[in-house]
Design an enzyme around this catalytic site. Structure first.
Site, short mmCIF file in Angstrom:
data_model
loop_
_atom_site.label_atom_id
_atom_site.label_comp_id
_atom_site.label_asym_id
_atom_site.label_seq_id
_atom_site.Cartn_x
_atom_site.Cartn_y
_atom_site.Cartn_z
N SER A 192 -100.83 -70.80 11.12
CA SER A 192 -100.58 -72.15 11.61
C SER A 192 -101.79 -72.59 12.42
CB SER A 192 -99.33 -72.14 12.51
OG SER A 192 -99.19 -73.33 13.25
N TYR B 243 -93.96 -68.59 19.21
CA TYR B 243 -94.55 -68.99 17.93
C TYR B 243 -96.07 -68.90 17.99
CZ TYR B 243 -95.27 -71.88 13.74
OH TYR B 243 -95.65 -72.36 12.51
#
Length: 254
Positions: A139, A152
């Site tokens: 990401s 995350y």
């Protein structure tokens, strides 16, 4: 991808979103694809839509036994493993002070340990085949920090580092390992986000799963001198200022 004809691929989190788009791309390239996910109904529907060269298998990426079964089934049905796509992931909206230790560990278990397990078990098969590709879907949160999603961010930075370590270890066996770093993409995970998330981007829109899948297809098929590399697909978000704080939404797999 003629050298991979008659061989298999596994896509985790393959039931929908980015994973389903990647599965479609790999099937078109001649691979037999296992759509691996916890979402059984959606996973079966995706696999059925891809035809005879795809199948669904349930996979909890934190479960070593299930990983072994999925890899065995892939090779038994479609031939020696050629491609592993570690796409399964979750997000929890909690900061350093507010996220529970249990949830922090859970996010790391799914996003990072789950990918490590897949690589750990797939690597001997790829070595035996003499080549192969592992693509880890990280990401932009693996390139920069964001507030409010501490677990995350930690998991995606970890996945970026794991990619580089694996690339160094496996390169001598002809196995390439790369990471992909999507920005805002239209998926179930981002269903609660609004246009403010893309306001600072040079390309001020959400990307589509098919655009990420095209990048993965390029890595697998064309980027034959790339390993340990980061491929960013974010509308230019990381070229300038950081995105706004993520809008809170319900946790969801890709």
């Amino acid at each position: 991808m003629p050298e991979f004809h008659g061989r298999s691929a596994v896509v985790t989190g393959g039931a929908r979103g980015i994973g389903a788009a990647i599965a479609r791309t790999l099937v078109k390239s001649g691979l037999g694809v296992v759509v691996a996910d916890l979402l059984a109904a959606e996973g079966r529907a995706t696999a059925e839509s891809l035809g005879a060269t795809a199948m669904f298998r349930r996979l909890d990426v934190t479960d070593e036994r299930e990983w072994r079964q999925v890899l065995d089934d892939a090779e038994a049905n479609f031939g020696p493993l050629a491609v592993l796509i570690n796409n399964a992931g979750i997000v929890d909206f909690g900061g350093i002070e507010t996220e529970s230790p249990a949830m922090f560990r859970h996010v790391l278990d799914v996003n990072l340990v789950g990918a490590w397990l897949g690589m750990h078990l797939a690597a001997p098969r790829l070595r035996a085949a003499g080549d192969g590709v592992i693509v880890n879907i990280s990401s932009t949160a693996g390139l920069t920090g964001y507030p409010g999603i501490a677990g995350y961010v930690a998991s995606k930075w970890g996945l970026r580092g794991l990619t580089k370590a694996a690339a160094i270890e496996l390169g001598g066996s002809g196995v390439r390992v790369c990471s992909v770093h999507p920005g805002p993409i239209h998926t179930p995970m981002t269903a609660g986000f609004d246009a403010s998330m893309t306001a600072g981007q040079p390309l001020p829109r959400f990307g589509e799963p098919e655009e990420v899948a095209a990048m993965v297809g390029f890595i697998v098929d064309k980027a034959t001198f790339s390993t340990g590399s980061e491929f960013v697909i974010d509308g230019g978000a990381t070229a300038g200022q950081a995105l706004a704080e993520p809008v809170r939404a319900h946790d969801s797999q890709r």
